[in-house]
Structure formats: C-alpha cells, structure tokens
Scaffold this motif. Structure first.
Motif, PDB file in Angstrom:
ATOM      1  N   ALA A 190       0.924  -1.040  -0.085  1.00 10.05           N
ATOM      2  CA  ALA A 190       0.151   0.031  -0.131  1.00 10.05           C
ATOM      3  C   ALA A 190       0.872   1.210   0.011  1.00 10.05           C
ATOM      4  O   ALA A 190       0.728   2.278  -0.679  1.00 10.05           O
ATOM      5  CB  ALA A 190      -0.985  -0.025   1.279  1.00 10.05           C
ATOM      6  N   ASP A 191       1.879   1.177   0.940  1.00 11.80           N
ATOM      7  CA  ASP A 191       2.588   2.281   1.044  1.00 11.80           C
ATOM      8  C   ASP A 191       4.345   1.891   0.985  1.00 11.80           C
ATOM      9  O   ASP A 191       4.587   1.940   2.094  1.00 11.80           O
ATOM     10  CB  ASP A 191       2.378   3.237   2.279  1.00 11.80           C
ATOM     11  N   GLU A 192       4.910   1.950  -0.166  1.00 11.91           N
ATOM     12  CA  GLU A 192       6.207   1.286  -0.250  1.00 11.91           C
ATOM     13  C   GLU A 192       7.217   2.079   0.867  1.00 11.91           C
ATOM     14  O   GLU A 192       7.114   3.267   0.979  1.00 11.91           O
ATOM     15  CB  GLU A 192       6.860   1.610  -1.708  1.00 11.91           C
ATOM     16  N   GLY A 193       7.931   1.440   1.717  1.00 13.25           N
ATOM     17  CA  GLY A 193       8.669   1.921   2.465  1.00 13.25           C
ATOM     18  C   GLY A 193       8.414   2.118   4.177  1.00 13.25           C
ATOM     19  O   GLY A 193       9.095   2.300   4.793  1.00 13.25           O
ATOM     20  N   MET A 194       7.002   1.942   4.088  1.00 14.93           N
ATOM     21  CA  MET A 194       6.377   1.952   5.447  1.00 14.93           C
ATOM     22  C   MET A 194       6.552   0.753   6.214  1.00 14.93           C
ATOM     23  O   MET A 194       6.269  -0.382   5.388  1.00 14.93           O
ATOM     24  CB  MET A 194       4.748   2.516   5.361  1.00 14.93           C
ATOM     25  N   THR A 195       6.353   0.388   7.408  1.00 14.88           N
ATOM     26  CA  THR A 195       6.341  -0.882   8.035  1.00 14.88           C
ATOM     27  C   THR A 195       5.404  -0.602   9.250  1.00 14.88           C
ATOM     28  O   THR A 195       4.943   0.555   9.685  1.00 14.88           O
ATOM     29  CB  THR A 195       7.536  -1.235   8.746  1.00 14.88           C
ATOM     30  N   ALA A 196       5.094  -2.017   9.836  1.00 14.84           N
ATOM     31  CA  ALA A 196       4.227  -1.896  10.945  1.00 14.84           C
ATOM     32  C   ALA A 196       4.865  -1.222  12.045  1.00 14.84           C
ATOM     33  O   ALA A 196       4.091  -0.193  12.951  1.00 14.84           O
ATOM     34  CB  ALA A 196       3.935  -3.321  11.467  1.00 14.84           C
ATOM     35  N   ALA A 197       6.007  -1.137  12.092  1.00 17.10           N
ATOM     36  CA  ALA A 197       6.736  -0.432  13.264  1.00 17.10           C
ATOM     37  C   ALA A 197       6.837   0.962  12.948  1.00 17.10           C
ATOM     38  O   ALA A 197       6.754   1.986  13.763  1.00 17.10           O
ATOM     39  CB  ALA A 197       8.233  -0.916  13.567  1.00 17.10           C
ATOM     40  N   SER A 198       7.014   1.594  11.890  1.00 19.46           N
ATOM     41  CA  SER A 198       7.054   2.949  11.456  1.00 19.46           C
ATOM     42  C   SER A 198       5.817   3.798  11.516  1.00 19.46           C
ATOM     43  O   SER A 198       5.479   4.711  11.974  1.00 19.46           O
ATOM     44  CB  SER A 198       7.722   3.182  10.370  1.00 19.46           C
ATOM     45  N   VAL A 321      -0.689   8.184   0.253  1.00 23.79           N
ATOM     46  CA  VAL A 321      -0.567   9.778  -0.430  1.00 23.79           C
ATOM     47  C   VAL A 321      -2.056   9.964  -1.039  1.00 23.79           C
ATOM     48  O   VAL A 321      -2.542  11.005  -1.129  1.00 23.79           O
ATOM     49  CB  VAL A 321       0.427   9.760  -1.644  1.00 23.79           C
ATOM     50  N   HIS A 322      -2.691   8.977  -1.590  1.00 26.23           N
ATOM     51  CA  HIS A 322      -3.790   9.433  -2.031  1.00 26.23           C
ATOM     52  C   HIS A 322      -5.002   9.765  -1.144  1.00 26.23           C
ATOM     53  O   HIS A 322      -5.589  10.870  -1.126  1.00 26.23           O
ATOM     54  CB  HIS A 322      -4.470   7.997  -2.632  1.00 26.23           C
ATOM     55  N   GLU A 323      -5.095   9.175   0.238  1.00 24.30           N
ATOM     56  CA  GLU A 323      -5.714   9.366   1.251  1.00 24.30           C
ATOM     57  C   GLU A 323      -5.358  10.989   1.829  1.00 24.30           C
ATOM     58  O   GLU A 323      -6.489  11.590   1.971  1.00 24.30           O
ATOM     59  CB  GLU A 323      -5.640   8.424   2.274  1.00 24.30           C
ATOM     60  N   SER A 324      -4.195  11.152   1.617  1.00 20.33           N
ATOM     61  CA  SER A 324      -3.868  12.746   2.172  1.00 20.33           C
ATOM     62  C   SER A 324      -4.497  13.761   1.039  1.00 20.33           C
ATOM     63  O   SER A 324      -5.011  14.806   1.494  1.00 20.33           O
ATOM     64  CB  SER A 324      -2.233  12.879   2.011  1.00 20.33           C
ATOM     65  N   GLN A 325      -4.965  13.217  -0.139  1.00 19.30           N
ATOM     66  CA  GLN A 325      -5.300  14.062  -0.996  1.00 19.30           C
ATOM     67  C   GLN A 325      -6.681  14.092  -1.012  1.00 19.30           C
ATOM     68  O   GLN A 325      -7.468  15.223  -1.092  1.00 19.30           O
ATOM     69  CB  GLN A 325      -4.799  14.107  -2.511  1.00 19.30           C
ATOM     70  N   SER A 326      -7.329  13.088  -0.760  1.00 16.59           N
ATOM     71  CA  SER A 326      -8.895  13.230  -0.680  1.00 16.59           C
ATOM     72  C   SER A 326      -9.290  14.029   0.753  1.00 16.59           C
ATOM     73  O   SER A 326     -10.285  14.773   0.703  1.00 16.59           O
ATOM     74  CB  SER A 326      -9.421  11.583  -0.646  1.00 16.59           C
ATOM     75  N   PRO A 488       6.606   7.050  -1.769  1.00 14.51           N
ATOM     76  CA  PRO A 488       5.974   8.096  -0.992  1.00 14.51           C
ATOM     77  C   PRO A 488       6.846   9.027  -0.153  1.00 14.51           C
ATOM     78  O   PRO A 488       6.660  10.091  -0.272  1.00 14.51           O
ATOM     79  CB  PRO A 488       5.041   7.336  -0.158  1.00 14.51           C
ATOM     80  N   SER A 489       7.896   8.426   0.309  1.00 13.37           N
ATOM     81  CA  SER A 489       8.713   9.141   1.362  1.00 13.37           C
ATOM     82  C   SER A 489       9.641  10.325   0.317  1.00 13.37           C
ATOM     83  O   SER A 489       9.730  11.307   0.708  1.00 13.37           O
ATOM     84  CB  SER A 489       9.727   8.221   1.887  1.00 13.37           C
ATOM     85  N   GLU A 490      10.048   9.610  -0.827  1.00 12.74           N
ATOM     86  CA  GLU A 490      10.619  10.581  -1.781  1.00 12.74           C
ATOM     87  C   GLU A 490       9.537  11.538  -2.215  1.00 12.74           C
ATOM     88  O   GLU A 490      10.172  12.894  -2.436  1.00 12.74           O
ATOM     89  CB  GLU A 490      11.271   9.726  -3.049  1.00 12.74           C
ATOM     90  N   LEU A 491       8.442  11.526  -2.688  1.00 17.18           N
ATOM     91  CA  LEU A 491       7.634  12.373  -3.038  1.00 17.18           C
ATOM     92  C   LEU A 491       7.264  13.194  -1.986  1.00 17.18           C
ATOM     93  O   LEU A 491       7.432  14.597  -2.204  1.00 17.18           O
ATOM     94  CB  LEU A 491       6.276  11.636  -3.362  1.00 17.18           C
TER      95      LEU A 491
END
Ligand code: ZN
Length: 519
Positions: A190-198, A321-326, A488-491
């Motif tokens: 769903a969000d490359e680079g994220m983890t349960a911990a982050s 990122v999508h949800e941030s925009q909606s 996402p993080s890069e964006l």
C-alpha cells in the motif's frame, strides 16, 4: 501458471521486433526494448482496468443475480493480469534495460518506469496466480455478503469471511518471508517504505498529541448541527454535490458520479476516472463530503501526466498519499470557512427555506462539530484519526494471531471505549461498518492517515472567491503529475522539503480549532 507463461513467452518471442542494423545497434535495441516493455505493461494495465470496470459495475448497477459470475469474471481478469506480470520475458527485458536506465536521469519517465516496473515484477513473481485469483473471488463474494450482513447486524455470517480474509493476508505475507512483522508485506504494497513499526511510531506520537485536543473539543458544549439533519431531497443533494465538485476542478468529460453503498473512486483510464457517493435524506453531510472526498482522489488521478497513461506510473503514488489528497479536499478545503463563504449562498438557493435563518457561522460550526462517534466515515476530521488507529491495531493483532476473528466484536467495543470513548450498541455500527475489513485489504487502513499529515493548511485565499485552480494547479504541478514515479517518502520530501511528520497536521488542527481548545 507455468503453462500459460510458456505460451506467452512464445507469443512474446514471435512479436519481438527484428534486430536493427549494425550502425544503430547501440541505441536502437534499448529503445525497441523499452517500447516492448511499454507494450507489455499496457496489456497488464488494460486487463486491470477491465477488472476495475467490472468492479465499478458490481458496486453500482449490477443486479444481485450477477454476483456469482462477476466474482469469477473478476478473478479471471486478475489471474490473466498477474500471469502477464510474472512473465519471464518481462523479467528478462527489465534486466536488459538496466544499463539503459542507468544512463538516464533518476526522475526521467523512462528510468522511473523501468525502476517501478522492476519493483512490481519482483514482488509479483513471489505470489502464485492461484492466490491472486482466490483473493479476487474472495473479495467479490465477501463484498456481496457484507452488503446483506451489515444492515442485518449479522456478524455470524461475516465471521468465516473475516477468518478467510485474515488467512489470505497471512498467506500473502508469507510469500515475502522473512519479514519483521507479518503486516509489513501488506503495508509495503500500500505504501512502499512504511512498516508496522514505522506506522505504530507515527500513530503513537499522534495519539499523544491528539487525545488532549479531542478532550478539549468534546468537553465543552457542542455545536448545534440540527441544520444538517432535517430533510433534504436526493435530487437536490446530488445536484449541489455535482456543482461543488465541478467547481473544484473534477472533470466530467473524464468522469462521472453514481450512487453506491460504500463510496469509492476508480480509474479506468486517464480519460475515465469515476466516483461514487451515497445519499441520506436526513443528513446533508453524507453525500456532500463523500463526494468531495472521492473527488479529491479523482482530481489526483485526472491530473497524472497523460504520457504515463497505461503504465504502472499512470496512477497515484500510494494508498497513503492518495488518502492525504482526498482528505485535503474534503476537510482542509471543504470544511474551511472560505470554502463556505463561496458555496453557502448556492446551498441556500438549492434548499429554499431550509437555511434562510441559519447563519454561515452556525453552518460552519455544524459541519466542523467534533464529537466522539461510532462511524469512521461520518467522523469529524479530528476524531477520525482515532478510528484509523483502532483499525490498524486490531488488524495487526489479527494478523499476528493475537486476536481471534470470533473475538473481534468484543475487541472492537473495548477498543472504541479506549480510543474514542464511545461503545457501539451493536456490530452493525461496530466492527461490521467497514467494507475494507471484508474485501481482503488487510493492512490497507494502516496508511489511510499516515500521508495525510503532510497536507498543509496553506489554502489560497482564492477559495473564498470560488477559485480553486491555484491550489489545484500547484498540486498538479508538484504532486499529481508525477503519478507513481517516486516512492511516497521521496515524493513527500520533493513536495514539502521535509520527511513525513505529524507537525503540520497538528498545527493545522490547533489553528483551526484555536478558539475551542483551551491552552
Ligand atoms: Zn479515500
């Protein structure tokens, strides 16, 4: 899977363009290979879009009798798309294009396409086609069952579906073993680079800051929102919503709005990004804000650079990122004072007599009423986060096997009590409320909020004058047009100049509700 892949290899080999002459060998082959890569990716995208069209139809106009066949049809398309995604010729092509990619700038469309297609390929080959098809059938069946079970408050019927959803989630995660947390592979999708911990860290920090704000806002006497709860005709509600989303920039030449049970946005192509809504005659906010929310998703999709069309880059960067925009369009814009300075007169004209004696300020406070409530999709923008955190925690526990499916209703009630401090009287308004729980998107809600935190509150003054183009074009230029080129993080870093963090979001809430938050 293997049999079909071989057949496709044969077809792929037969259609590969002939070698070019010696003089152009150094350049031409890479360009030809790149063209072939795009052709192959287009095929996958077309199959996926055909599946999305069937999904849209299922959620809008399909008669109930079509459910069984529709599940099979969608599964067949998912399986075909998956088989094309794991074709070894595609992998070989990507290998051969590596040196070419290395000569191009990181943010060029070509290098980005090769990079993202490789990442997708490497993830796809870990997942058997059979799993993809089963997950797809499950999603369709489960959605149909949920549509009946929720209004009937029937958790017992959904229990086997929930169990199966968890099993499929666990099975999927295991294709990516070893992992640190079993939810990590699902979150990574769903969000490359994220983890349960982050995500946990982000949520823990946010919860600490948010709880006192919610407390301060709900302790005092609350806004009077009776003006939103009389009777509003469906036709007028839909017409008003339509005017609003057209004005903010949703392009009806490249989209349409229909009714459904659980609103969503779906992209069939750059020229066809559809949204849905639902209308409650006794609640003005449902259709209006769900239309705005989905239009926010759609503005993003409609603004992706058309040259990325038909490739894996031709859509939004990630779930988060999508949800941030909606949520930017729904809340930061759509629940702002300036927005209603412009739209309130139109609302008053649309519902003659109903808002004549309601001051703009009363209306503004009503649509921004903060309260501890049961339903996530109806929650205000402040307590909404607590609903998301609860889902995330319960999803992790179920995937970890620390929470049994049959115990979900009780865990839900306890969780609502702890996070939101209200307890649902039944499962209909408790754990049965979200379709996502039963459509195989385990782990998805983890990101619903994470990226919204970066949505900054600098809404141009133009909004009060009904001018949305400055904001829209800034977002298009800086964020939307890139599609899925960057992680996402890069964006977030490129667009905001900082790492993803909760600071801007909390400042936004504190400023907006300043007069109601005691220091
Ligand atoms: Zn959304």
């Amino acid at each position: 899977m293997t049999k079909t892949s071989k057949a496709q290899d044969a077809v792929g080999a037969a259609t590969t363009p002939p070698r070019t002459s010696k003089s152009t060998r150094n350049r031409r082959p890479a360009e030809e290979k790149f063209a072939e890569l795009k052709r192959r990716l287009h095929d996958i995208d077309d199959l996926t879009a055909a599946g999305a069209a069937l999904g849209w139809d299922q959620a809008t106009y399909m008669p109930i009798g079509g459910a069984g066949a529709r599940g099979r049809q969608r599964a067949a398309l998912s399986r075909l798309a998956h088989e094309k995604s794991v074709d070894s010729t595609l992998g070989k092509l990507l290998d051969e294009l590596e040196p070419y990619a290395a000569t191009l700038p990181h943010d060029s469309n070509e290098a980005s396409l090769i990079r993202v297609a490789r990442r997708d390929f490497e993830r796809a080959i870990k997942v058997p086609s059979d799993h993809v098809a089963r997950a797809s059938v499950f999603g369709a069946e489960s959605y149909e069952a949920w549509k009946q079970a929720r209004p009937a408050n029937d958790f017992a019927t959904m229990l086997p579906f929930l169990q199966r959803g968890i099993d499929l989630g666990r099975e999927y995660a295991d294709f990516f073993a070893p992992y640190h947390h079993i939810a990590d592979p699902l979150i990574e999708d769903a969000d490359e680079g994220m983890t349960a911990a982050s995500v946990r860290r982000l949520f823990a920090a946010l919860r600490t800051e948010l709880v006192p704000i919610v407390h301060a806002l709900t302790e005092q006497s609350n806004a009077d929102d009776r003006c939103l709860r009389s009777s509003f005709g469906e036709t007028a509600q839909l017409a008003f919503g339509l005017s609003v989303i057209r004005r903010i920039g949703y392009d009806f030449e490249r989209g349409r709005l229909d009714k459904t049970v659980h609103p969503f946005c779906t992209r069939l192509s750059a020229g066809d990004v559809r949204i849905t809504t639902r209308v409650f005659e006794n609640d003005l906010t449902q259709a209006l804000f769900s239309s705005l929310h989905e239009a926010g998703h759609a503005l993003y999709e409609q603004s992706v650079d058309p040259v990325l069309e038909g490739t894996p880059l031709g859509r939004g960067a990630s779930v988060g990122v999508h949800e941030s925009q909606s949520r930017l369009w729904e809340n930061v814009v759509g629940r702002s004072r300036e927005f209603w300075e412009y739209f309130y007169p139109l609302l008053q004209r649309t519902f003659p007599g109903q808002f004549d004696r309601v001051r703009l300020e009363t209306f503004y406070r009503a649509i921004n009423k903060v309260e501890r409530s049961l339903i996530r999709t109806e929650a205000d923008e402040v307590t909404y986060n607590l609903h998301i955190m609860l889902r995330f925690e319960l999803e992790l526990k179920m995937l970890e096997d620390a929470l049994r499916a049959k115990d979900l209703p009780e865990a839900w009630r306890a969780g609502m009590d702890s996070y939101v401090r209200v307890v649902p009287p039944d499962d209909r308004d408790g754990c049965l409320q979200d379709v996502h729980w039963f459509s195989g998107i385990m782990g998805g809600s983890a990101q619903f909020y994470a990226a919204a935190m970066k949505a900054h509150p600098n809404i141009p003054k133009e909004i009060a004058a009904g001018e949305f183009e400055p904001l829209h074009s800034w977002l298009r230029e800086n964020l939307y047009r890139h599609g899925r080129k960057f992680k996402p993080s890069e964006l977030v870093r490129r667009v905001t100049g900082e790492q993803m963090n909760t600071g801007p979001y909390l400042s936004y809430l504190r400023a907006k509700y300043a007069d109601r938050i005691r220091a």
